[in-house]
Design an enzyme around this catalytic site. Structure first.
Site, short mmCIF file in Angstrom:
data_model
loop_
_atom_site.label_atom_id
_atom_site.label_comp_id
_atom_site.label_asym_id
_atom_site.label_seq_id
_atom_site.Cartn_x
_atom_site.Cartn_y
_atom_site.Cartn_z
N GLY A 71 50.22 49.55 38.02
CA GLY A 71 51.37 48.95 38.68
C GLY A 71 50.98 48.32 40.01
N THR A 72 50.07 48.97 40.73
CA THR A 72 49.61 48.41 42.00
C THR A 72 48.96 47.05 41.79
OG1 THR A 72 49.34 50.49 43.20
CG2 THR A 72 47.85 48.72 43.79
N THR A 237 37.30 42.52 30.39
CA THR A 237 37.52 43.10 29.07
C THR A 237 38.70 44.05 29.10
OG1 THR A 237 35.15 42.94 28.62
CG2 THR A 237 36.43 44.41 27.20
N CYS A 325 51.53 58.14 46.43
CA CYS A 325 50.47 57.25 46.92
C CYS A 325 50.20 57.43 48.41
CB CYS A 325 50.83 55.79 46.63
SG CYS A 325 51.00 55.45 44.86
#
Length: 395
Positions: A71-72, A237, A325
């Site tokens: 998400g960051t 990748t 976080c």
């Protein structure tokens, strides 16, 4: 001892169905989806399925989904990539004061690169007033980013109204939906946003996988140089097992959302009502109605949140004092400060976030073990001693 996990805002457990879907791509189906042989075909087809599953969760087209590493990363990509792509038109961006640091710090990085940043304030519930966004729009504004909901206090923002304003001015609008996508109904067409971030570990998918929705036709500059993966927008990748897991988690979230919301909302309401009834000088933070179904957040006066969570952990209860976080920063939450709480009260924050495996007995257990913990900490608190002696210092 009973073990009660109430920190689902930090991360959710992996559902068995998600794990089963991922396993073949950690084993025999290990191919690189960019390759043209059979091994590559199998991996590519799995990614196509996952892309469609994620798109269906948020009402998007499959070709509007870009897989990322978290998400960051999605938030960094959206804020920096969309602003940089528009910089020939202007260099002014708008965010709210309570954004996650992956948005706020991205915006501050853009400031160092010559952009101008405006932060929109919030009210005492953590709610953004759309008119405050309108007032701050300038001729050179090229991006507005306002979160769909705040993970620390649970307040859900009026994104549709804000999107209406940005559309009037033809300004791209991004929303951080990391704590809402997969948790409450999210539809990019109804919200009217141009970009939206989400993360798998918020709705029982794997960690290390996120996605960014970018509306067709909206310009975004890639942040990673390399190959042409993800339509040339995100090189590297792909993490195929995690992508498959994200897709399966999205499918399950879409199918089970109504029952999940009902269950979580019931547990949240019990704790929001019953915990302050057993502990005095306790402030409920966040909006009383427009809030995430599993979020119950408080500030307990005269003591520190970290002390509470350590003693709750010793009783088998996992909670946090705010965003995971920033939990090791030991600073008062910027979200609570922006809502107008004093540093002293904000230091006493504690956040309970329920998940689908929680039960009534978990609420009962918290109601049993937390009041004595608060009482014990207050007996050691000079702030509480001063309050009981003088009556000064309370909320």
């Amino acid at each position: 001892m009973r073990k009660v996990y109430l920190d689902h805002a930090a991360t959710t457990p992996l559902l068995p169905e998600v794990r089963e879907a991922m396993l073949p791509y950690l084993d025999e189906l290990f191919g690189n989806p960019s390759c043209l042989h059979d091994w590559g075909d199998a991996a590519r087809e799995a990614m196509d399925t996952a892309r469609e599953q994620v798109a269906q969760l948020i009402g998007a087209g499959a070709d509007e989904i870009i897989f990322t590493g978290s998400g960051t990363e999605s938030n960094n990509f959206a804020v920096k990539g969309m602003a940089l792509a528009q910089q020939s038109k202007g260099k002014h961006i708008i965010v709210s004061a309570i954004e996650h640091f992956s948005v706020l710090h991205s915006a501050k990085t853009l400031e160092k690169w010559g952009f101008k940043l405006t932060e929109v304030p919030v009210d005492r519930y953590g709610m953004v007033d759309p008119d405050e966004v309108r007032k701050r729009i300038r001729k050179d504004t090229v991006l507005v980013s306002i979160m769909h909901a705040n993970g620390e206090v649970g307040t859900i923002e009026p994104i549709e109204e804000i999107a209406g304003i940005t559309r009037e001015h033809n300004i791209p609008f991004h929303t951080d939906a990391i704590v809402t996508a997969g948790t409450i109904p999210v539809n990019v067409q109804e919200l009217g946003v141009d970009a939206l971030s989400l993360a798998g570990n918020q709705f029982y998918g794997p960690k290390g996988i996120g996605a960014l929705y970018v509306r067709k036709g909206v310009r975004i500059m890639p942040l990673l140089d390399g190959g042409v993966q993800e339509g040339g927008r995100r090189a590297g990748t792909e993490n195929v097992p995690a992508v498959v897991g994200l897709g399966k988690a999205a499918e399950l979230a879409k199918n089970d959302m109504a029952s999940r919301v009902k269950h979580l909302s019931h547990l949240r309401e019990r704790l929001l009502a019953e915990l302050p009834a057993r502990i005095d000088h306790m402030v409920v933070t966040g909006h009383p109605e427009n809030r995430l179904p599993g979020n119950a957040s408080f500030c307990v006066e005269f003591i520190e949140g970290e002390s509470m969570l350590m003693l709750l952990n010793s009783q088998g209860v996992a909670v946090t004092s705010g965003s995971a976080c920033t939990s090791r920063a030991l600073k008062a939450s910027h979200v609570l400060i922006a809502m107008g709480l004093s540093h002293e009260i904000a230091q006493g924050s504690v956040l309970f976030t329920f998940g689908i495996d929680n039960a009534e007995e978990d609420v009962d257990y918290v109601l049993e073990v937390m009041p004595p913990i608060v009482e014990r900490l207050r007996q050691m608190s000079p702030l509480y001693a001063k309050f009981t002696k003088t009556g000064k210092g309370g909320h």
